[in-house]
Scaffold this motif. Sequence first.
Motif, PDB file in Angstrom:
ATOM      1  N   SER A  28     -12.127  -9.231  -5.443  1.00 21.32           N
ATOM      2  CA  SER A  28     -11.054  -9.434  -4.471  1.00 21.32           C
ATOM      3  C   SER A  28      -9.725  -9.633  -5.184  1.00 21.32           C
ATOM      4  CB  SER A  28     -11.351 -10.660  -3.609  1.00 21.32           C
ATOM      5  OG  SER A  28     -12.580 -10.505  -2.951  1.00 21.32           O
ATOM      6  N   ASN A  29      -8.631  -9.210  -4.542  1.00 22.35           N
ATOM      7  CA  ASN A  29      -7.267  -9.460  -5.023  1.00 22.35           C
ATOM      8  C   ASN A  29      -7.056  -8.961  -6.449  1.00 22.35           C
ATOM      9  OD1 ASN A  29      -6.753 -10.914  -2.588  1.00 22.35           O
ATOM     10  ND2 ASN A  29      -7.760 -12.695  -3.489  1.00 22.35           N
ATOM     11  N   PRO A  73      -1.607  -6.186  -0.401  1.00 21.88           N
ATOM     12  CA  PRO A  73      -2.597  -6.721   0.553  1.00 21.88           C
ATOM     13  C   PRO A  73      -3.860  -5.866   0.554  1.00 21.88           C
ATOM     14  CG  PRO A  73      -0.817  -5.604   1.710  1.00 21.88           C
ATOM     15  CD  PRO A  73      -0.402  -5.680   0.263  1.00 21.88           C
ATOM     16  N   GLY A  74      -4.995  -6.536   0.469  1.00 20.07           N
ATOM     17  CA  GLY A  74      -6.263  -5.817   0.454  1.00 20.07           C
ATOM     18  C   GLY A  74      -6.970  -5.897   1.795  1.00 20.07           C
ATOM     19  N   ILE A  75      -7.985  -5.110   1.920  1.00 14.44           N
ATOM     20  CA  ILE A  75      -8.819  -5.137   3.120  1.00 14.44           C
ATOM     21  C   ILE A  75     -10.235  -5.488   2.689  1.00 14.44           C
ATOM     22  CG2 ILE A  75      -9.774  -3.795   5.032  1.00 14.44           C
ATOM     23  CD1 ILE A  75      -7.316  -1.965   4.799  1.00 14.44           C
TER      24      ILE A  75
END
Length: 534
Positions: free
Chosen positions: A37-38, A44-46
């Motif tokens: 993640s990140n 911005p991630g999904i």
Amino acid sequence: MTSGRRSLVILDNLKDSGLIDRLRPSDGITLVTSRTSNLVKGVPGIDVGVMQPAEAAALARQNCPKLSEDDARALAEAVGYLPLAVEIAAQRLNDSGESVVALAKRLADPNRTARVLQGDTEQENVLLRVLEWSLEGLSDEQKQRWQALALPPGDFGLWAVQALWLEEDPVDDLAALTRRNLVTKLPGDEPRWRLHDVLRRFGLAALAADGEREQALWRQLGPAAVARLNEISSRFKQGGEAVVPSLLELDQELPLLRMVQSWAKERALIDDIAKKVISKLRTISPISLRLSVEELVSWRESALSVAEQKGNITAISTAAGNLGLAYRRRGDLKLAEDMHQRSLALAKTLGSKIRIAKQTGNLGEVYREYNDLDRALEAYSTAFLLAEECNSRRSVMVQSGNIAEIYRLRGNLERAEEFQLRGISLAEQIGDLAEQSRQYGGLAQIHFLRGDLDQAAEIHGKSLSIAEQLGDRAEQSRQTFNLGNVLKDKGDWAGAAEHFRRSLALAEELGMPLAEGARQALAEAEAHLSGGNA
């Protein structure tokens, strides 16, 4: 390759964010997927979660067309709606002709999950490769810590992580596992985490391969579970506004507590820590509000067995008394009487007036179930006087309600109301919502016998509302049944039937003797309605 051309570049399963600057096109879009993640700062991630049940079922049928809709949903649920797992399991079914039930049973066994979900060749063994990719970059210690988190059967709090890792501040390693999506952090004020069901089975299989390590983890987790339950119980006993939040906490921890109890019961004969866990879990309120009758009997039989092994008279007296309550709840009155008599005899040996009062009162409840009202009143009155002598408001409260019930059954409604109101007053002073529900139910019955049906319905409703607040299904069954009787007398046969139906469902689920009475009352109401007399 991309110079001067508008391009879309997909960087799949990216591990190193430094590659982005080297590979992104000067004119175009870069799409990054990663197990971390990140990974891309400032972008911005999904988060891609598991599939929705309907989507997963459709994928299952795509890979195994012969599946019915129900079987496809069952298969998808068995693998936690994980797309790769759904695909592999459905293909397996398509090729083998095995039933969904049989496959789900094999999948549920951690030692067989990997075999069921593996491909025929190394290249097809996608799911295991995905897991290996996620574990890459973790130290050996972090991998072992991740495996330890497979022991809790569902979501778990920080206390469980601290116990399993023997670390006061496990947040950094938890964050590392969360970043790699090996554990999922759940939303909420109090942090909780969980492993996906399929990943958990892989973790359990790794633990099973090292039985000594697995047992060591249980010995760490067992005492921590007792301590956690004690914290919840302390807040529950404060009464008032603390009751419902403490029960919600208990509901969160109950799956893990059941696992701890199961482990301790299995190991009690050979493991001193397991013995201590068994001894303590069964005494902590409000656990009995959440267990079925058979669970309660099993837990308390184990506790008595451990107390007998230790030869501790106080522990045996407590365990026998608690087991008597469980037997009575199941409708085994002779066994209940034997246990309460045994507990009472030991209480007398110890010279404990409050224990004598409690077990005498418990025997009174057995006599009442036998419909021997004279002996019941004698026992309740003796317990009441001893409780007053010991200045135990809680015991006085309980015996007040018990005495009120005997006077009510004898038709002396004035005396019944006198003791019932005293019990209600003490329950409100103490903040004991469970006892308030019981005592209000008794007061409602007094109004019912007087023919004041509106008042009876209102007070039964109040009692039922508290029971629902507490999630006390046994009391819900009793008060729903009583409300059904009030509605029947008011001529509302449809309402009565609905209440009898709800009461019966709960009573059957819990194994309560009330089920037979609710069944007969429901049959009467349905016969009346079918006869056109509603």
